[in-house]
Design a protein around this motif. Structure first.
Motif, PDB file in Angstrom:
ATOM      1  N   ASN A  37       0.825  -1.210   0.000  1.00  0.00           N
ATOM      2  CA  ASN A  37       0.000   0.000   0.000  1.00  0.00           C
ATOM      3  C   ASN A  37       0.856   1.256   0.000  1.00  0.00           C
ATOM      4  O   ASN A  37       0.487   2.263  -0.599  1.00  0.00           O
ATOM      5  CB  ASN A  37      -0.943  -0.001   1.203  1.00  0.00           C
ATOM      6  CG  ASN A  37      -2.038  -1.038   1.077  1.00  0.00           C
ATOM      7  OD1 ASN A  37      -2.379  -1.448  -0.028  1.00  0.00           O
ATOM      8  ND2 ASN A  37      -2.576  -1.465   2.204  1.00  0.00           N
ATOM      9  N   GLN A  38       2.000   1.211   0.684  1.00  0.00           N
ATOM     10  CA  GLN A  38       2.875   2.384   0.750  1.00  0.00           C
ATOM     11  C   GLN A  38       3.741   2.530  -0.495  1.00  0.00           C
ATOM     12  O   GLN A  38       4.089   3.634  -0.887  1.00  0.00           O
ATOM     13  CB  GLN A  38       3.761   2.320   1.990  1.00  0.00           C
ATOM     14  CG  GLN A  38       3.005   2.526   3.274  1.00  0.00           C
ATOM     15  CD  GLN A  38       3.912   2.436   4.486  1.00  0.00           C
ATOM     16  OE1 GLN A  38       5.030   1.962   4.410  1.00  0.00           O
ATOM     17  NE2 GLN A  38       3.411   2.913   5.609  1.00  0.00           N
ATOM     18  N   LEU A  39       4.113   1.421  -1.096  1.00  0.00           N
ATOM     19  CA  LEU A  39       4.977   1.433  -2.283  1.00  0.00           C
ATOM     20  C   LEU A  39       4.372   0.575  -3.398  1.00  0.00           C
ATOM     21  O   LEU A  39       4.871  -0.506  -3.706  1.00  0.00           O
ATOM     22  CB  LEU A  39       6.374   0.920  -1.924  1.00  0.00           C
ATOM     23  CG  LEU A  39       7.149   1.760  -0.923  1.00  0.00           C
ATOM     24  CD1 LEU A  39       8.344   0.998  -0.398  1.00  0.00           C
ATOM     25  CD2 LEU A  39       7.575   3.066  -1.538  1.00  0.00           C
ATOM     26  N   PRO A  40       3.302   1.047  -4.018  1.00  0.00           N
ATOM     27  CA  PRO A  40       2.632   0.223  -5.031  1.00  0.00           C
ATOM     28  C   PRO A  40       3.466  -0.033  -6.275  1.00  0.00           C
ATOM     29  O   PRO A  40       3.201  -0.969  -7.023  1.00  0.00           O
ATOM     30  CB  PRO A  40       1.371   1.032  -5.360  1.00  0.00           C
ATOM     31  CG  PRO A  40       1.705   2.426  -4.985  1.00  0.00           C
ATOM     32  CD  PRO A  40       2.669   2.343  -3.830  1.00  0.00           C
ATOM     33  N   SER A  41       4.506   0.780  -6.513  1.00  0.00           N
ATOM     34  CA  SER A  41       5.320   0.584  -7.708  1.00  0.00           C
ATOM     35  C   SER A  41       6.536  -0.311  -7.445  1.00  0.00           C
ATOM     36  O   SER A  41       7.387  -0.455  -8.318  1.00  0.00           O
ATOM     37  CB  SER A  41       5.788   1.943  -8.240  1.00  0.00           C
ATOM     38  OG  SER A  41       6.596   2.579  -7.274  1.00  0.00           O
ATOM     39  N   ALA A  42       6.632  -0.892  -6.250  1.00  0.00           N
ATOM     40  CA  ALA A  42       7.767  -1.760  -5.929  1.00  0.00           C
ATOM     41  C   ALA A  42       7.796  -2.961  -6.866  1.00  0.00           C
ATOM     42  O   ALA A  42       6.764  -3.500  -7.239  1.00  0.00           O
ATOM     43  CB  ALA A  42       7.675  -2.220  -4.477  1.00  0.00           C
ATOM     44  N   SER A  43       9.016  -3.366  -7.230  1.00  0.00           N
ATOM     45  CA  SER A  43       9.166  -4.534  -8.093  1.00  0.00           C
ATOM     46  C   SER A  43      10.312  -5.397  -7.587  1.00  0.00           C
ATOM     47  O   SER A  43      11.261  -4.906  -6.994  1.00  0.00           O
ATOM     48  CB  SER A  43       9.410  -4.120  -9.542  1.00  0.00           C
ATOM     49  OG  SER A  43      10.645  -3.439  -9.657  1.00  0.00           O
ATOM     50  N   THR A  83      16.522  -8.784  -6.105  1.00  0.00           N
ATOM     51  CA  THR A  83      16.610  -7.353  -5.839  1.00  0.00           C
ATOM     52  C   THR A  83      15.206  -6.771  -5.712  1.00  0.00           C
ATOM     53  O   THR A  83      14.272  -7.209  -6.380  1.00  0.00           O
ATOM     54  CB  THR A  83      17.367  -6.608  -6.957  1.00  0.00           C
ATOM     55  OG1 THR A  83      16.647  -6.763  -8.180  1.00  0.00           O
ATOM     56  CG2 THR A  83      18.779  -7.143  -7.129  1.00  0.00           C
ATOM     57  N   LEU A  84      15.109  -5.766  -4.862  1.00  0.00           N
ATOM     58  CA  LEU A  84      13.847  -5.060  -4.650  1.00  0.00           C
ATOM     59  C   LEU A  84      14.055  -3.617  -5.072  1.00  0.00           C
ATOM     60  O   LEU A  84      14.954  -2.945  -4.578  1.00  0.00           O
ATOM     61  CB  LEU A  84      13.431  -5.112  -3.172  1.00  0.00           C
ATOM     62  CG  LEU A  84      12.256  -4.238  -2.767  1.00  0.00           C
ATOM     63  CD1 LEU A  84      10.977  -4.732  -3.435  1.00  0.00           C
ATOM     64  CD2 LEU A  84      12.098  -4.230  -1.258  1.00  0.00           C
ATOM     65  N   GLN A  85      13.248  -3.136  -5.979  1.00  0.00           N
ATOM     66  CA  GLN A  85      13.342  -1.755  -6.441  1.00  0.00           C
ATOM     67  C   GLN A  85      12.087  -1.022  -5.996  1.00  0.00           C
ATOM     68  O   GLN A  85      10.966  -1.449  -6.293  1.00  0.00           O
ATOM     69  CB  GLN A  85      13.471  -1.685  -7.956  1.00  0.00           C
ATOM     70  CG  GLN A  85      13.621  -0.272  -8.463  1.00  0.00           C
ATOM     71  CD  GLN A  85      13.863  -0.218  -9.965  1.00  0.00           C
ATOM     72  OE1 GLN A  85      13.942  -1.212 -10.640  1.00  0.00           O
ATOM     73  NE2 GLN A  85      13.983   0.983 -10.471  1.00  0.00           N
TER      74      GLN A  85
END
Length: 83
Positions: free
Chosen positions: A12-18, A33-35
C-alpha cells in the motif's frame, strides 16, 4: 495480488515496488533485488507532427505565441524556453 512474503501494508505504501530474480552465474543461489524507486527522466520531449500545419488557424497560433513569448537567461536557455 497478495504474496505471503510481503505485507499488504508495504504494498500500500509502495505500489510501484518490483522484485527481480537475478541469474545464478557465480553464486549457489539466485539473488533477488527489490526496487522501490521510479526512474523519472523529466518531461517528455516535444513532438511536432507535420499534420498540424494543415489545421485551420495554425499559422495564426504560431504568430500569436511568438508575440507573447518573454525570454530570459543565456541564449541556449532562451531557445530551450522558446521551444
Amino acid at each position: 495480488m497478495s504474496c505471503p512474503l510481503i505485507p499488504e501494508s508495504f504494498l500500500n505504501q509502495l505500489p510501484s515496488a518490483s522484485v527481480t530474480a537475478l541469474l545464478r552465474e557465480t553464486l549457489d543461489h539466485c539473488p533477488i533485488t527489490l526496487q522501490t524507486a521510479i526512474d523519472d527522466f523529466g518531461k517528455a520531449p516535444f513532438r511536432f507532427f507535420n499534420s498540424w500545419m494543415n489545421k485551420d488557424g495554425f499559422e495564426q497560433i504560431i504568430r500569436d505565441s511568438r508575440k507573447k513569448f518573454k525570454g530570459y537567461g543565456t541564449l541556449d536557455a532562451y531557445l530551450a524556453a522558446k521551444l
